[in-house]
Scaffold this active site. Structure first.
Site, short mmCIF file in Angstrom:
data_model
loop_
_atom_site.label_atom_id
_atom_site.label_comp_id
_atom_site.label_asym_id
_atom_site.label_seq_id
_atom_site.Cartn_x
_atom_site.Cartn_y
_atom_site.Cartn_z
N TYR A 145 0.85 -1.26 -0.16
CA TYR A 145 0.15 0.02 0.07
C TYR A 145 1.08 1.35 0.02
O TYR A 145 1.80 1.40 0.76
CB TYR A 145 -0.86 0.02 1.26
CG TYR A 145 -1.63 1.31 1.75
CD1 TYR A 145 -2.23 1.91 0.74
CD2 TYR A 145 -1.46 1.78 2.99
CE1 TYR A 145 -3.12 3.13 1.25
CE2 TYR A 145 -2.22 2.74 3.36
CZ TYR A 145 -2.90 3.67 2.54
OH TYR A 145 -3.58 4.51 2.91
N ASP A 230 -2.18 -6.03 9.14
CA ASP A 230 -3.22 -5.03 8.74
C ASP A 230 -4.47 -5.78 8.01
O ASP A 230 -4.29 -6.29 6.88
CB ASP A 230 -2.50 -4.05 7.93
CG ASP A 230 -3.53 -2.96 7.43
OD1 ASP A 230 -4.74 -3.14 7.55
OD2 ASP A 230 -3.08 -1.86 7.09
N ILE A 232 -7.36 -4.84 7.29
CA ILE A 232 -8.51 -3.76 7.00
C ILE A 232 -9.42 -4.34 5.85
O ILE A 232 -10.60 -3.64 5.80
CB ILE A 232 -7.93 -2.67 6.37
CG1 ILE A 232 -8.79 -1.29 6.40
CG2 ILE A 232 -6.90 -2.51 5.30
CD1 ILE A 232 -8.33 0.26 6.12
N LYS A 274 -13.06 0.09 4.82
CA LYS A 274 -13.27 -0.65 3.70
C LYS A 274 -14.56 -1.46 3.71
O LYS A 274 -15.26 -1.48 2.90
CB LYS A 274 -11.98 -1.38 3.40
CG LYS A 274 -10.60 -0.77 3.30
CD LYS A 274 -10.48 0.40 2.35
CE LYS A 274 -9.44 1.34 2.65
NZ LYS A 274 -9.35 2.09 1.47
C1 LIG Z 1 -3.61 -1.43 3.56
C2 LIG Z 1 -4.13 -0.33 4.12
N1 LIG Z 1 -3.98 0.17 5.41
C3 LIG Z 1 -4.47 1.38 5.70
C4 LIG Z 1 -5.25 2.07 4.97
C5 LIG Z 1 -5.88 3.42 5.76
O1 LIG Z 1 -7.00 3.25 6.12
P1 LIG Z 1 -8.11 4.31 7.11
O2 LIG Z 1 -8.98 4.88 6.07
O3 LIG Z 1 -8.60 3.42 7.92
O4 LIG Z 1 -6.91 5.18 7.59
C6 LIG Z 1 -5.61 1.69 3.78
C7 LIG Z 1 -6.33 2.63 3.00
O5 LIG Z 1 -6.15 2.46 1.55
C8 LIG Z 1 -5.22 0.60 3.22
O6 LIG Z 1 -5.25 0.11 1.99
#
Ligand SMILES: Cc1ncc(COP(=O)(O)O)c(C=O)c1O
Length: 476
Positions: A145, A230, A232, A274
């Protein structure tokens, strides 16, 4: 001389990468069906807009939650007053139950180990503050990312050393890639404090297997370092194999020496940005077994708390089990449908993707469209996409991919109609590229390029998505 800090003047925030530049170009000339039909379509934003109607339906049925009432009485004053950094217990319970549900209720989590943060961005940074001193390093598998350069390094002074993964095995992590990254860090005199993975992966849209997760646990156990997972995108897994959380695999590893210590070195990052499509609400969390990490991260969360109003609303929503199970199920079906649409559209243009089962994007192989096998050529192609084709897609180099020619294309932040227009634009572009190369092939100049297209097609590895017969038929 303005006398600003080094933090402000250094550029480790990575904000000048093509990933963010593409967003700026889109802002200058955004597509609009009526007002700007030739504008740029945003395919570089991993947002989930596919299930807003389900949330809106819930809000309409539960007007008390949004109007700050409980049993008909206003709770405005309760919420408006000072909140401490531990978070509202009912909301933490709601988050824990939602995280367990996404993990198929195969793992039980404890709300006293959860720290609320304003999204995954501060969750990852807070963990870096807890686990590293300036100059310490974390190993990250590539491609990763684009925001991690900012989130992990900029304010903490930590370093990222890439674990080089490549297309030969579908960008999977191997023991030798882990060892190479570790020794690369040592050569740079960096002390390795851990490995950070994104599972499911952004930008690959793939989940990690039991075997990979076990490999990672054995590695961090033997090196005496941390592991941050992570997760997410954990609720976006729409096809098999299922999502497996690192917490699940950790519970199975009775073979590891000092398992309690290893357990304390594994930390999960999560957010509702997400899975629920709520990046504007700024809701995230750290889950850790280490009491000191939980305690320090809770204190640090003062710098980015989730507002009590948001916590209240979401605690009501997440405690509605009927809603959460329907949402998770329906959202996954919609994501799967969109991924299919994108894959079919690209297939019709002769473009393949890495086989994926999660996320809000596909990892797309455009190596055959490069004028040479270089990152310069990748950037050249990216510029054509942004300025000529009118699509903001994200080049692999902005995710630190080790091979030129891969791009991330998002599919959940637009309507089906716009996705269809995007696919038509790609088809037209690829046809014109191939026509140009064939019509000029006679003078010998571009013979290599057109030959390369065929050659590369033949070389497409088994990792690259192949459509089933049905999908192919439907795609016509
Ligand atoms: C792998 C990953 N981690 C963290 C984030 C950041 O997310 P947040 O909006 O919860 O700060 C993103 C956002 O695209 C992401 O893809």
């Amino acid at each position: 001389m303005k006398m600003l800090s080094k933090k402000v003047t250094c550029n480790t925030h990575g904000q000048d990468s093509s990933y963010f530049l593409g967003w700026q170009e889109y802002e200058k000339n955004p597509y609009d069906e009526i007002k700007n039909p030739n504008g740029i379509i945003q395919m570089g934003l991993a947002e989930n807009q596919l299930s807003f109607d389900l949330i809106e339906e819930w809000l309409a049925k539960n007007p008390e939650a949004a109007s700050l009432k409980r049993n008909g009485e206003s709770i405005f004053r309760e919420l408006a007053l000072f909140q401490d950094y531990h978070g509202i217990p009912a909301f933490k319970d709601g988050m824990i139950q939602f995280m367990e549900e996404i993990r198929g209720n195969r793992v039980s989590l404890d709300s006293s180990k959860l720290v609320l943060t304003a999204g995954s961005t501060p969750a990852n940074e807070t963990l870096m503050f807890c686990l590293t001193d300036p100059g310490d390093a974390f190993l990250l598998p590539t491609p990763y990312y684009a925001g991690f350069d900012r989130d992990l390094k900029w304010r903490t002074g930590a370093e990222i050393v890439p674990i080089q993964c490549n297309s030969s095995n579908g960008f999977k992590i191997t023991q030798s890639a882990l060892e190479d990254a570790y020794s690369q860090a040592s050569k740079l005199n960096l002390r390795v404090k851990g490995v950070l993975i994104t599972n499911p992966s952004n930008p690959l849209g793939t989940t990690m297997s039991h075997q990979e997760l076990n490999l990672l646990l054995s590695f961090i156990a033997s090196m005496n370092i941390h592991l941050i997972s992570d997760e997410i995108y954990s609720g976006t897994v729409f096809s098999s194999p299922n999502f497996i959380s690192i917490m699940e695999v950790l519970n199975e590893r009775h073979d590891l020496m000092d398992i309690e210590e290893v357990r304390n070195r594994v930390h999960v990052v999560y957010s509702l940005s997400k899975d629920l499509g709520l990046p504007g609400f700024r809701v995230g969390a750290i889950y850790s077994n280490d009491e000191m990490v939980v305690s320090a991260a809770t204190k640090m969360s003062s710098f980015g708390l989730v507002s009590s109003q948001t916590q209240h609303l979401l605690s009501e929503m997440l405690s509605d089990k009927k809603f959460t199970s329907r949402y998770i199920f329906e959202n996954q079906i919609r994501l799967k449908h969109r991924q299919n649409m994108l894959i079919r559209g690209l297939y019709n243009s002769g473009i393949s993707c890495l086989e994926s089962n999660a996320g809000l994007f596909c990892w797309v192989d455009m190596r055959h469209l490069l004028s040479s096998n270089t990152f310069e050529a990748e950037l050249e192609l990216w510029k054509k996409f942004v300025y000529k084709v009118g699509l903001n897609i994200s080049p692999g180099s902005s995710f630190h991919c080790s091979e030129p020619g891969w791009f991330r294309l998002c599919f959940a932040n637009m309507s089906e109609k716009i996705l269809d227009i995007a696919m038509k634009r790609i088809k037209k572009f690829v046809a014109s590229t191939i026509n140009t190369t064939t019509s000029t092939a006679g003078n010998g100049k571009n013979r290599h390029h057109s030959g390369k297209i065929n050659h590369t097609r033949k070389l497409l590895t088994k990792w690259v998505f192949r459509l089933s017969f049905n999908d192919r038929e439907n795609g016509r």
